[in-house]
Each structure stands twice: as structure tokens, then as C-alpha cells.
Scaffold this active site. Structure first.
Site, PDB file in Angstrom:
ATOM      1  N   CYS A 293      12.209 118.467  41.005  1.00  0.00           N
ATOM      2  CA  CYS A 293      11.126 118.910  41.890  1.00  0.00           C
ATOM      3  C   CYS A 293       9.786 118.786  41.191  1.00  0.00           C
ATOM      4  CB  CYS A 293      11.353 120.347  42.339  1.00  0.00           C
ATOM      5  SG  CYS A 293      11.382 121.515  40.963  1.00  0.00           S
TER       6      CYS A 293
ATOM      7  N   CYS B 147       9.300 120.606  37.894  1.00  0.00           N
ATOM      8  CA  CYS B 147       9.880 119.896  36.748  1.00  0.00           C
ATOM      9  C   CYS B 147       8.852 118.924  36.170  1.00  0.00           C
ATOM     10  CB  CYS B 147      11.127 119.110  37.154  1.00  0.00           C
ATOM     11  SG  CYS B 147      12.483 120.104  37.785  1.00  0.00           S
TER      12      CYS B 147
ATOM     13  N   CYS C  78      27.312  86.235   5.833  1.00  0.00           N
ATOM     14  CA  CYS C  78      28.609  86.755   5.389  1.00  0.00           C
ATOM     15  C   CYS C  78      28.790  88.191   5.866  1.00  0.00           C
ATOM     16  CB  CYS C  78      28.733  86.686   3.872  1.00  0.00           C
ATOM     17  SG  CYS C  78      27.516  87.693   3.000  1.00  0.00           S
TER      18      CYS C  78
ATOM     19  N   CYS D 198      26.232  90.841   4.972  1.00  0.00           N
ATOM     20  CA  CYS D 198      25.022  90.831   5.812  1.00  0.00           C
ATOM     21  C   CYS D 198      25.217  91.727   7.032  1.00  0.00           C
ATOM     22  CB  CYS D 198      24.712  89.410   6.286  1.00  0.00           C
ATOM     23  SG  CYS D 198      24.405  88.214   4.974  1.00  0.00           S
TER      24      CYS D 198
ATOM     25  N   ASP E 170      50.382 101.652  39.765  1.00  0.00           N
ATOM     26  CA  ASP E 170      50.204 102.237  41.089  1.00  0.00           C
ATOM     27  C   ASP E 170      50.886 101.318  42.105  1.00  0.00           C
ATOM     28  OD1 ASP E 170      48.930 103.882  43.185  1.00  0.00           O
ATOM     29  OD2 ASP E 170      47.800 102.043  43.556  1.00  0.00           O
TER      30      ASP E 170
ATOM     31  N   ASP F 105      44.188 100.103  41.469  1.00  0.00           N
ATOM     32  CA  ASP F 105      43.105  99.391  42.149  1.00  0.00           C
ATOM     33  C   ASP F 105      42.221 100.266  43.006  1.00  0.00           C
ATOM     34  OD1 ASP F 105      44.800  99.906  44.332  1.00  0.00           O
ATOM     35  OD2 ASP F 105      44.098  98.098  45.358  1.00  0.00           O
TER      36      ASP F 105
ATOM     37  N   ASP G 108      42.693 105.967  41.619  1.00  0.00           N
ATOM     38  CA  ASP G 108      43.314 105.550  40.368  1.00  0.00           C
ATOM     39  C   ASP G 108      42.367 105.714  39.181  1.00  0.00           C
ATOM     40  OD1 ASP G 108      45.678 104.745  41.634  1.00  0.00           O
ATOM     41  OD2 ASP G 108      44.878 102.763  42.078  1.00  0.00           O
TER      42      ASP G 108
END
Length: 831
Positions: A25, A28, A92, A95, A511, A710, A714
Site C-alpha cells: 500500500c 509501505c 585450468c 582458475c 502418476d 504431469d 503432482d
């Protein structure tokens, strides 16, 4: 959220922009502005509630973390974001550790991961990108922000230029080094050549020529090692370049003294080693060139995915068809797709009919029919017909762009196994330099005459043969190739650690609806009583069910439509609670419902007793239809099992895994499906919270568990499992909760993902064994441990050759994963 919009709070900054969470609001906003205004260096603050952002003007230096702390003190939060950087100059594993430590030391960084193979850094936190870039630069490397809106090929162009530069330096170093090698080492290869040189140009003149050529090698193609290696050494952070720089500089400096001030050296030690300094540079450049070329091939999956993106689109605007660049297409545009063309953006068909090859997304080689209302994915290929689509996703929001982003993120991730490597490589280069120093001192004190020569040659060999490159590349190259191959077969690893965890899975929990089955009921059985016509009965039953929204009713109506049956007129529709439905169809009374409804109507269903028993054993619930008071048919609607499911479950069993089914369906239906498919364990009649508990129980009973689902319900179970695997055709929520996304839309991707996980981790173990074994075995040999017993010493030139080939071996071994063949063959998703 990207951190790209958060600017640094340095003294030179005129403004800072901070995202803020939690404001609800206007009060805030005022509270936030007041808190930020109190921080030293702040001249004004403007907080926008709608955009949730604070724009801060400065009149002096401001501490960024003080601003963030001020936000937190009044109860709000600056959300952590992720920024990706390209880091240049890493050679390497040491690094990598150095860059990670530099980034983690920046205030506001929560996590920093650096990948040597992809040369990328991924940073999460609230630090400003400018501060991250400064930290990397201070550590001795160059970095730049990755712009997600930049053209896809820009990074590749930069890599090509780097490879071209390496090739140029390699050729120059080889041309300059060859005469040096012939002049100094020719006598070892061809008897009498030493005398020929001495008599022809003279030994001293030969040394002058070698000095000139080797100096050119050091100043031109070899310059990269010294400009990086010595500064790193002075920062007490030596890397691979430091080893090469110190080793070649030692050989070169000794040779210069021997050439121009031989009196400074003990008697019997005056010799030159220009060939070592020059040829080592050439050999290491050869190794880096081969390595860079091989590393380029590790990301070919990304290149091919990028190549699938169309360059232009035929867009209808103001009644005209315009060919415009793909990045100018906007949401809602009407786009024409002609036969044989790639779909430019994600969209929905508004006109036309065709078949589209979606193998690059699903892995399925059979083209999919598209009609009005069908969804289209950008990058897929239109076949014969012409289509018009309405753009529903463009730019970075298309599925293909998201797939590319997922693969890049997975390729840049760090597996738990890498933690062991990081601990070792942190001290590896300093340990090698200490080993070289000890080698020099031991040979100088205890070695045979000329001790100084032996000490120098063996110390240089130790410096040159060490290969932290191989250790640094062992894991990330395999991850890059493995995740890239996964994308090609329709398996997207959203989180790199899933690649390691999946190989240890003991049980796969699945599932039922939408995963094992198609996820939509269809009419599977329609058996007609004597005296009735099948099409007529289906037409009347479908007409009655057309008034119902129940999935079973929709399945019956859909079946009638697919058979081209026109539904007759309907009147007096009534739903009988707990029984069924009835209506008048063409002056005929039609009643559809369960067996109890038929009995209430005074009808005997025993005529279909055998059929009802069979349907029950197949997990199908029978319905009955009565027409004008006579029993007319028994009907069954079921959610059919996907054709790919039985083979997928059989393959999981072959891989030694148990398969469990978790479903909200009734126990009888679930058990029937489990029996038909050979599923080992069944958990039925569970709510979403029950799925989470079931996953926990499976984990405690069997060990590491993967869950495949899916749907939205789930998502909690996907998050609870050790590895969550979402079917690509499922919901966005499910995919966001998953570690792995199976783009094929069926269970075939699960055994493929597990097999790929095992292959990739096996490849990583091979690379690590080689990298650690190589260094463990050959550093002592270079130091001369075999000399007392066998008289064997390792020339610095051979040491350089072995070092160059070691990292090439690791990358080449990782590239073998490109030939990985999944246990359930799916056509390559990227052709």
C-alpha cells in the site's frame, strides 16, 4: 528475476535501482522512502508500488549493502536474482576456484558457480553486476554480462575468433620453433649433424640463431603465457599459465646466460635449452587449439537448437503480408506458414490444415495433424499444407528459447562429485611448484655431474607435465555433452545435479492419469443388444450425454463426432442423482446409467454379464443404455494406456528398477492397470498430500526415488522426490517443480534419462581417473624417480606433449557421449 537492472552503488554512480518485495500500500511506499533516505550518500528516493522498484539518486558514495539492509530493517526484501557472465582467461581448475572465491567475496552474493568448459559464471544474490565484473577483473580475468537479448550466434562468433587466434599463434610458434629444434636436437636424430653445424655455421652462431628465434616465440605466440602467468604468480594465485611461464622462462634464462655469459656457470654445465622453451610453447598451443576445437563441439546441441529458429516470418499487417525478422514479431500477430517452412513462433492455428514434424520437441518421428485451434511450437517444421497462426509466444518466451535456456543452465551447473575435484585443485598448482623446487634442490645436491643441468631440466619437466586443465575439464565437459545429448532425445535436465542423482535411483514412482495413460477418457467399448443398430444407439446416447459436462459424457460425444454421426434433437433432459441421465430423443425415451439405474427401471442386465465381468477386469466401469424401456447396449469409457507405456516399464525393469504407481483412482482400477503393466507396487485413492507421503515412504523403503507426473497436483510430489520428472505435455507448475522434463510426453523418456545419467557419470569417472592418474603417475616420472633404477629421465619436450594431449583426451572422451543411444529409441529431436 534478472539482476541486470540492479546498478552498482559505487562513488561514480548517479543512481541506483533496487527491486523490492512485500509492499502492499501507499504507507509501505512512504516507509520505504523514509528508510532509504537516511542512508549516507542518498539525495532522493522514489519508490513505485506498481513496479515494486526504488529509484535512488545519489549525491556521494553509497554503500549498496547499507541500502539493502535499510530495506530489510523496515520489513521488506530485495529479492535475490541470477546473473550470468562470460569469463575469459581461465585455463585450468585452479582458475575456476579463484574466480568462484572472488565472486563469493562480493557482498550480497549468495552462490557463485563457475564452469571451465562453458567459460561461464552463474551468480545468485543481490550484488550488482558491476561489482561482480570488478571482482573478476581484480582476480586477473576478463568478464562480461551475458545479454539474453543478444543474437544467438554472437557468442559463437567470439569463440571462432578465439580459435582463429590460437591457430595463428600455433602456426607462428611452429614455424619459429622448428629450426630451433633441428639445430639443437638434430644431432640426436642424425649422426654427424653436430659436426656439420660446428663446421658450417659454428656452435656459437647456432646458439645466437636459436636465441633470436626463441625470443620471437616468447614475445609473440608465447606472450599469452607470461602476461597471465607471472601476474598470477605475483598475486600468490598461480595457475596453468604460471607453470608454463616459470618452466619456459627458466629454460630460456639459463640458455641466455650460457650464450652470452658462460663464465657465470660452473664448469661442465654450459649448455642451451632454447629448444625446450620454444617447442614447449608450440606444443602447449597445439594442445589448447585441439582442446578449444573439441570444446566447441561439446555445445553442438545448443548450436543445432539455435539453428532451428526461423530467421523471418510472413506477418499480416494492415492487410498486407510482410516478411519481417523473427525478433519483430509481436504477440497476436497473424503469421502465415507455407508448406515446408519452419514455424517461426509459438502460436495457435486460426486457418488451414496440415501435418507438422515436432520431432525436435517430442522425439516422436510421426508428424502431428494440425487444424484450427491446434497449438504450434516455433522451430517445428510444417509439412504439406498451408497454415495461419496467431502468435502466442515470441522471443525468449517461446518453447524453443526456453529449451535452449534450460540446456545452457544445466550445462553450466556443478555436480556434487565436482566438490572433491575442487578441493584437490585448490592446492594443485602450488603443490606442483613446490614439487618442482624440491626436484631442483634434490638433483642439485645429490644428482650426478653436471648436477645443475639435471636439476634444471627435471624441474622444468615437472612444471610442464602437470595438467590441472584435465582435472578442471573432466566433469563440466561431460555435463555439457550429456545434457546436450539429452536435449536431442527429448530429455531436459533443468538442474544439473539431477544428472548425478538419477543414476542411483532404485524406484520410479509414476502418476497414473496423463503419465501412464492418455489423461482423457475415450469410448472403448459399445456392445449392442439384439435388434438395435450400433450407429443409431450411439447417436441417441451421445445426444443425451451432450447435455452433461462429465468427462465420460464428453468421451461418448467425441466418439460420435469422430465417426461423423449427427446428433438428433433432444428434449426433456433430466439427471437422476446417483443413477444416470434420461431424455427424449426423436420421440424415443433414452436412459443411460449404471447397472443400478437399469434395475430401478426393471431391466435385467444379466444379458451383458460376461461383458461386464471382462470390462471390470480391464479396469473399465460399464454403463448401460435403455431405449423405450428395452436394454439396448453396454458401454465402457476408460482413460486408455499410452501405447509407449508397456515398453517403457519393461525397460525400467531391465535397468533393475522397481516401478510404483501412485494414483487418486479407486484401488480396483489401479490394481487392474498395475497387473496389466507389471507394476511392482500400487498406492491408490490418495490426495496430493498423500502422494507426498507415498514418495517419502518409497524413499525410506527402497532408497533414492524418482517421481514422474504431469499435473498441478503432482507438483508437491515432484518436489519431494530425489529427482522429479515432469511429462513435457503437462502443466507449467509441474514442470517448474521438476528436475527433469520429458519432452516426448510419455514414459519412454524415463529409462532414457536414467540410462543417460549412468552413461554421463561413467564418463565423468573415466575422465577423473585419467586426470588424477595422469598427474599422479607422470609428475614423479618427470621428477626423475625412475633414474636411479632404470636411468630414465623425461625430456621437457615430451612432458609438454603429454600435458597437451591429456586435456585433449578428457574432452575427446566426453564427446563420446554424443553417440549415446537411448534404450528406447526415439528419433533425434534435432536433425
Amino acid at each position: 528475476m534478472s539482476m541486470s537492472g540492479i546498478r552498482s552503488a559505487g562513488a561514480a554512480s548517479a543512481a541506483i535501482s533496487l527491486p523490492i518485495e512485500g509492499m502492499t500500500c501507499a504507507s509501505c511506499v512512504r516507509r520505504m522512502e523514509a528508510a532509504l533516505a537516511k542512508v549516507d550518500g542518498v539525495s532522493s528516493v522514489s519508490v513505485n508500488l506498481a513496479t515494486e522498484r526504488a529509484d535512488i539518486r545519489l549525491d556521494g558514495p553509497a554503500d549498496r549493502m547499507a541500502l539493502i539492509q535499510a530495506v530489510r530493517q523496515v520489513g521488506y526484501e530485495v529479492p535475490a536474482g541470477t546473473v550470468e557472465l562470460t569469463v575469459e582467461g581461465m585455463t585450468c581448475a585452479s582458475c575456476v576456484g579463484r574466480v568462484e572465491r572472488a565472486l563469493q567475496a562480493v557482498p550480497g552474493v549468495a552462490q557463485a558457480t563457475v564452469n571451465l568448459a562453458s567459460e561461464r559464471a552463474t551468480v545468485r544474490g543481490v550484488a550488482a553486476p558491476a561489482d561482480l565484473l570488478a571482482a573478476i577483473e581484480k582476480a586477473g580475468y576478463e568478464a562480461s554480462l551475458i545479454d539474453p537479448t543478444a543474437p544467438a550466434g554472437e557468442a559463437e562468433d567470439k569463440k571462432d575468433a578465439e580459435l582463429l587466434g590460437l591457430k595463428r599463434d600455433l602456426i607462428l610458434a611452429s614455424v619459429l620453433s622448428l629450426p630451433v629444434f633441428v639445430l639443437e636436437m638434430g644431432s640426436h636424430l642424425f649422426p654427424g649433424m653436430h659436426d656439420w653445424i660446428a663446421a658450417g655455421i659454428g656452435i656459437q652462431t647456432s646458439w645466437y640463431l636459436q636465441f633470436i628465434l626463441t625470443t620471437l616465440v616468447a614475445l609473440m605466440p608465447g606472450r599469452r603465457f607470461y602476461t597471465s602467468g607471472f601476474p598470477a604468480l605475483l598475486r600468490l594465485a598461480p595457475d596453468m599459465n604460471s607453470l608454463v611461464a616459470v618452466g619456459t622462462a627458466a629454460a630460456y634464462s639459463y640458455s641466455v646466460v650460457a650464450t652470452f655469459a658462460p663464465g657465470l656457470l660452473p664448469a661442465g654445465t654450459v649448455n642451451v635449452y632454447y629448444e625446450a622453451a620454444a617447442v614447449i610453447v608450440a606444443l602447449i598451443l597445439l594442445g589448447r587449439f585441439l582442446e578449444a576445437r573439441a570444446k566447441g563441439r561439446t555445445s553442438e546441441a545448443i548450436k543445432r537448437l539455435i539453428g532451428l529458429q526461423a530467421k523471418t516470418a510472413h506477418v499480416t499487417r494492415n492487410g498486407r503480408i510482410l516478411d519481417i525478422p523473427i525478433n519483430q514479431v509481436v504477440l497476436g500477430d497473424r503469421v502465415e506458414v507455407r508448406p515446408g517452412e519452419q514455424i517461426p513462433v509459438d502460436g495457435e492455428v486460426t486457418e488451414g490444415r496440415s501435418f507438422v514434424d515436432e520431432s525436435m520437441i517430442t522425439g516422436e518421428p510421426v508428424p502431428v495433424e494440425k487444424t484450427v485451434g491446434s497449438t504450434l511450437v516455433g522451430g517445428t517444421v510444417n509439412q504439406q499444407g498451408a497454415l495461419t497462426l496467431r502468435a502466442t509466444a515470441v522471443g525468449g518466451q517461446t518453447m524453443l528459447a526456453q529449451i535452449i535456456r534450460l540446456v545452457e543452465q544445466a550445462q553450466g551447473s556443478k555436480l556434487p562429485i565436482q566438490a572433491v575435484v575442487d578441493k584437490v585443485t585448490l592446492w594443485f598448482v602450488p603443490a606442483v611448484m613446490l614439487a618442482a623446487l624440491l626436484t631442483f634442490l634434490v638433483w642439485l645436491i645429490f644428482g650426478p655431474s653436471p648436477a645443475l643441468t639435471f636439476a634444471l631440466v627435471n624441474a622444468v619437466a615437472v612444471l610442464i607435465i602437470a595438467c590441472p586443465c584435465a582435472m578442471g575439464l573432466a566433469t563440466p565437459t561431460s555435463i555439457m555433452v550429456g545434457t546436450g545429448r539429452g536435449a536431442e532425445i527429448g530429455v531436459l535436465f533443468r538442474k544439473g545435479e539431477a544428472l548425478q542423482l538419477l543414476k542411483d535411483a532404485r524406484v520410479v514412482a509414476v502418476d497414473k492419469t496423463g503419465t501412464l495413460t492418455e489423461g482423457r477418457p475415450v469410448l472403448t467399448d459399445l456392445q449392442i443388444a439384439a435388434g438395435f443398430d450400433q450407429r443409431e444407439v450411439l447417436a441417441k446416447v451421445a445426444a443425451v450425454e451432450s447435455r452433461s459436462e462429465h468427462p465420460i459424457a464428453r468421451a461418448i460425444v467425441t466418439s460420435a463426432a469422430e465417426q461423423g454421426i449427427t446428433l438428433p434433437a433432444l428434449a426433456g433432459f433430466e439427471s437422476v442423482t446417483g443413477m444416470g441421465v434420461r431424455a427424449m430423443v426423436q420421440d424415443t425415451r433414452v436412459e443411460v446409467g449404471a447397472d443400478r439405474f437399469m434395475r430401478a427401471l426393471g431391466l435385467d442386465v444379466s444379458e451383458f454379464a460376461d461383458a461386464a465381468e471382462r470390462l471390470g477386469s480391464e479396469a473399465k466401469s460399464p454403463l448401460y443404455a435403455a431405449i423405450d424401456g428395452r436394454l439396448a447396449a453396454i458401454i465402457a469409457v476408460a482413460d486408455p494406456i499410452k501405447s509407449s507405456t508397456p515398453k517403457a516399464i519393461a525397460t525400467l525393469h531391465q535397468l533393475g528398477l522397481k516401478v510404483a504407481m501412485i494414483s487418486g483412482d479407486n484401488a480396483r482400477t489401479a490394481q487392474a492397470i498395475a497387473k496389466k503393466l507389471g507394476i511392482d507396487e500400487v498406492v491408490a485413492e490418495v490426495l496430493p498430500e498423500g502422494k507426498v507421503e507415498a514418495v517419502r515412504r518409497l524413499k525410506s523403503t527402497h532408497g533414492r526415488t524418482a517421481f514422474v507426473g504431469d499435473g498441478i497436483n503432482d507438483a508437491p510430489a515432484l518436489a519431494e522426490a530425489d529427482v522429479g520428472m515432469a511429462i513435457g505435455t503437462g502443466t507449467d507448475v509441474a514442470m517448474e517443480s521438476a528436475d527433469v522434463v520429458l519432452m516426448s510426453g510419455n514414459l519412454q523418456g524415463v529409462p532414457n534419462a536414467i540410462a543417460l545419467s549412468k552413461a554421463t557419470l561413467g564418463n565423468i569417472r573415466q575422465n577423473l581417473f585419467w586426470a588424477f592418474g595422469y598427474n599422479t603417475a607422470l609428475i614423479p616420472v618427470a621428477a626423475g624417480v625412475l633414474y636411479p633404477a632404470y636411468g630414465v629421465l623425461l625430456s621437457p619436450i615430451f612432458a609438454a606433449g603429454a600435458m597437451a594431449l591429456s586435456s585433449v583426451f578428457v574432452v575427446t572422451n566426453a564427446l563420446r557421449l554424443r553417440r549415446f543411444q537411448p534404450p528406447l529409441a526415439i528419433a533425434d529431436t534435432v536433425q
